[in-house]
Design an enzyme around this catalytic site. Structure first.
Site, PDB file in Angstrom:
ATOM      1  CG  HIS A  83       3.775 -19.075 -66.130  1.00 26.57           C
ATOM      2  ND1 HIS A  83       4.266 -19.739 -67.142  1.00 26.57           N
ATOM      3  CD2 HIS A  83       2.420 -19.159 -66.271  1.00 26.57           C
ATOM      4  CE1 HIS A  83       3.314 -20.030 -67.904  1.00 26.57           C
ATOM      5  NE2 HIS A  83       2.310 -19.662 -67.457  1.00 26.57           N
ATOM      6  CD  GLU A 136      -1.250 -20.098 -64.584  1.00 23.99           C
ATOM      7  OE1 GLU A 136      -0.741 -20.663 -63.848  1.00 23.99           O
ATOM      8  OE2 GLU A 136      -1.258 -20.108 -65.896  1.00 23.99           O
ATOM      9  CG  HIS A 140      -2.068 -24.667 -63.095  1.00 20.68           C
ATOM     10  ND1 HIS A 140      -1.575 -25.995 -63.459  1.00 20.68           N
ATOM     11  CD2 HIS A 140      -1.953 -23.868 -63.959  1.00 20.68           C
ATOM     12  CE1 HIS A 140      -1.171 -25.960 -64.720  1.00 20.68           C
ATOM     13  NE2 HIS A 140      -1.236 -24.235 -64.960  1.00 20.68           N
TER      14      HIS A 140
END
Length: 299
Positions: A83, A136, A140
């Site tokens: 993930h 993502e 992040h």
């Protein structure tokens, strides 16, 4: 002496006064906003959370959110997929979107795209692979970019590929006798991961609002900034509960209900949550759950 007449204020003066008021107010608000933003946008962090998810459970969760939601073929994978890698400050959520001057460039991961499609692919059908990876990276990866090990998208995503091979949950759970299509106590799953890696993981479940069944969905392990495995103790997640049940060897961190067995579902296609099953199927499932619960309670 005649009474003083009120001084007339010209329209021009009123306009100038209003303009000055707006200017000063905006300046003060902007300064206040910058102060608050600087205080809130603390991009420091303590650990990497490496999150792997079980595709069938992610698909079930996505289908349950809204009628008509569908999943990609990745939901049929028989192995755990990535993930994300999330730099996280202990005791809080985030940071996130740390550096928007580092936009996502698909060309940066072109050479590893096939591997990403294998181990880090989107499951929810509304998100194409590039959109998923873009999210993502920007949320992040731009925070991980503060580390020399992650100067560009390639290093960030390639690390996910490496960790997915090195910390293969499919193998870990299988070796512990935990296989899809069965029901377990969350402590059994947690202990299997803890025994394999020697550090406290964090387990996430999805609970269907209609059937109330609980499914194991994500397993998270944590790393220091120098890529050493560490306990996930202290990470905070946006969930309805955060149970910390003590057992020998350390704390059991999970957002799964401690009083409910969790299902490790078979791969898709799988009956969407809330789907009415034939009475005989429901009876058989209830019997299996009862046997599992009795077995666990007497072991």
């Amino acid at each position: 002496m005649p009474p003083m007449q009120p001084r007339k204020i010209s329209p021009t003066t009123v306009i100038i006064a209003i303009t000055l008021f707006i200017f000063v107010s905006c300046s003060l608000m902007n300064s206040f906003y910058k102060i608050i933003t600087n205080r809130l946008n603390d991009n420091s962090w303590d650990v990497y959370i490496f999150t792997q998810n079980w595709p069938a459970s992610v698909c079930l969760s996505w289908e349950e959110k809204q009628k008509g939601n569908a999943c990609f073929g990745a939901a049929n994978k028989t192995s755990w997929t990535v993930h994300g890698i999330w730099p996280t400050k202990l005791g809080t959520i985030g940071p996130s979107f740390c550096n928007m001057s580092l936009p996502f460039y698909p060309e940066g991961i072109y050479s590893i795209k096939d591997e990403l499609n294998e181990v880090w692919s989107p499951i929810e059908k509304h998100r194409k692979s590039n959109v998923f990876w873009k999210h993502e990276w920007e949320k992040h990866g731009t925070c991980a970019d503060t580390m020399p090990m992650y100067p560009f998208e390639y290093s960030y995503f390639n690390q996910g590929i490496k960790w997915s091979r090195q910390y293969n949950l499919t193998t870990v759970l299988s070796n512990a006798g935990i296989n899809p299509g069965k029901i377990y106590n969350v402590s059994t799953v947690w202990s299997a991961v803890k025994d394999a890696y020697g550090k406290n993981p964090h387990i996430v479940c999805f609970t269907d609002t209609a059937s109330k069944s609980s499914y194991i969905m994500e397993i998270r392990i944590c790393f220091s900034k120098t890529f050493e495995l560490v306990d996930c103790d202290g990470i905070k997640l946006q969930t309805r509960w955060d149970h910390r049940r003590k057992q020998s060897g350390g704390g059991n961190f999970t957002d799964c209900s401690p009083n409910q067995l969790v299902e490790y579902p078979l791969t898709s296609p799988f009956p969407p949550p809330g789907t009415v099953q034939p009475p005989e199927d429901v009876f058989i499932l209830d019997v299996l759950k009862a046997i599992q619960l009795l077995s666990w309670a007497t072991s």
